[in-house]
Design an enzyme around this catalytic site. Structure first.
Site, short mmCIF file in Angstrom:
data_model
loop_
_atom_site.label_atom_id
_atom_site.label_comp_id
_atom_site.label_asym_id
_atom_site.label_seq_id
_atom_site.Cartn_x
_atom_site.Cartn_y
_atom_site.Cartn_z
N LYS A 37 41.58 4.63 78.10
CA LYS A 37 42.23 5.93 79.11
C LYS A 37 42.51 5.94 80.53
O LYS A 37 43.37 7.28 80.70
CB LYS A 37 42.23 7.26 77.89
N LYS A 40 40.19 7.69 81.60
CA LYS A 40 39.29 9.47 82.44
C LYS A 40 38.21 9.11 80.56
O LYS A 40 38.94 8.75 79.96
CB LYS A 40 39.81 10.33 82.75
N1 CTP Z 1 46.61 11.20 64.30
C1 CTP Z 1 47.61 12.36 63.28
N2 CTP Z 1 48.49 13.07 63.47
C2 CTP Z 1 48.60 13.64 64.88
C3 CTP Z 1 47.42 12.75 65.43
C4 CTP Z 1 46.69 12.00 65.21
O1 CTP Z 1 47.81 11.15 62.21
N3 CTP Z 1 49.31 14.26 64.59
C5 CTP Z 1 46.34 9.91 63.68
C6 CTP Z 1 46.00 8.71 64.47
O2 CTP Z 1 47.20 8.45 64.06
C7 CTP Z 1 44.84 8.36 64.55
C8 CTP Z 1 44.05 9.47 63.70
O3 CTP Z 1 44.54 10.23 63.39
O4 CTP Z 1 45.06 7.43 62.88
C9 CTP Z 1 43.18 9.31 65.53
O5 CTP Z 1 44.04 9.41 66.22
P1 CTP Z 1 43.50 9.91 67.72
O6 CTP Z 1 44.21 8.58 69.07
O7 CTP Z 1 41.85 10.28 68.14
O8 CTP Z 1 44.28 11.01 68.15
P2 CTP Z 1 45.66 12.45 68.88
O9 CTP Z 1 45.73 13.93 68.49
O10 CTP Z 1 46.72 11.16 68.69
O11 CTP Z 1 44.91 11.70 70.28
P3 CTP Z 1 45.71 11.06 71.52
O12 CTP Z 1 46.88 12.42 72.11
O13 CTP Z 1 44.36 11.24 73.16
O14 CTP Z 1 46.64 10.16 71.73
#
Ligand code: CTP
Length: 139
Positions: A45, A47
């Site tokens: 990412k 960072k």
């Molecule tokens: N996930 C989900 N619903 C969300 C956020 C995440 O179902 N609103 C799921 C993702 O699809 C993944 C898991 O939770 O299977 C971990 O997601 P992660 O990538 O750590 O979190 P995000 O909030 O999606 O992070 P970012 O915004 O940095 O992508």
């Protein structure tokens, strides 16, 4: 006998989307979270995560719906971890259904079929994400 559910992720700034996702996974069986390392996140990412590996680990380890947590020791080659753990199901949020999850993990459908592993997309929780929380904090 319950199924073994594998999921790999970052789980930074734990939020309700993560909770919903892990709860859905736990309906299917014993959940193993393979948690991305700080080094991998920084490479991927650009960072580091807001919360360190140990901080993310500590929170997840209190979750009733999470059975095991291991570091994603293979980083970019996450398929090697799947190969080691041999789960019944690899679960991921459905946001990944629009992206190339096979490429992300380093496996393809034949590789999964040979090992009798199912890939399952869990409905994504709209309106919240780690990225969104960072944006909210900026005001
Ligand atoms: N996930 C989900 N619903 C969300 C956020 C995440 O179902 N609103 C799921 C993702 O699809 C993944 C898991 O939770 O299977 C971990 O997601 P992660 O990538 O750590 O979190 P995000 O909030 O999606 O992070 P970012 O915004 O940095 O992508």
């Amino acid at each position: 006998m319950g199924l073994n559910i594998f999921t790999a992720g970052t789980f930074d700034l734990i939020h309700s989307g993560h909770v919903n996702f892990l709860r859905e996974c736990a309906q299917l069986g014993d959940v193993t979270v393979v948690l991305n390392t700080d080094e991998f996140i920084e490479r991927y990412k650009g960072k580091p995560p807001v919360m360190s590996y140990d901080e993310r680990f500590q929170i997840l380890s209190e979750f009733r719906c999470v059975k095991n947590i291991f570091p994603n020791w293979a980083n970019e080659n996450c398929a090697a971890v799947v190969d080691d753990l041999r789960p019944d199901i690899v679960a991921i949020g459905s946001d990944w259904a629009k992206k190339d999850y096979y490429k992300q993990m380093g496996f393809d459908q034949n590789w999964l079929d040979e090992r009798n592993i199912k890939l399952l997309y869990i409905p994504y929780t709209q309106g919240i994400s780690t990225t969104d929380i960072k944006r909210r904090l900026q005001g």
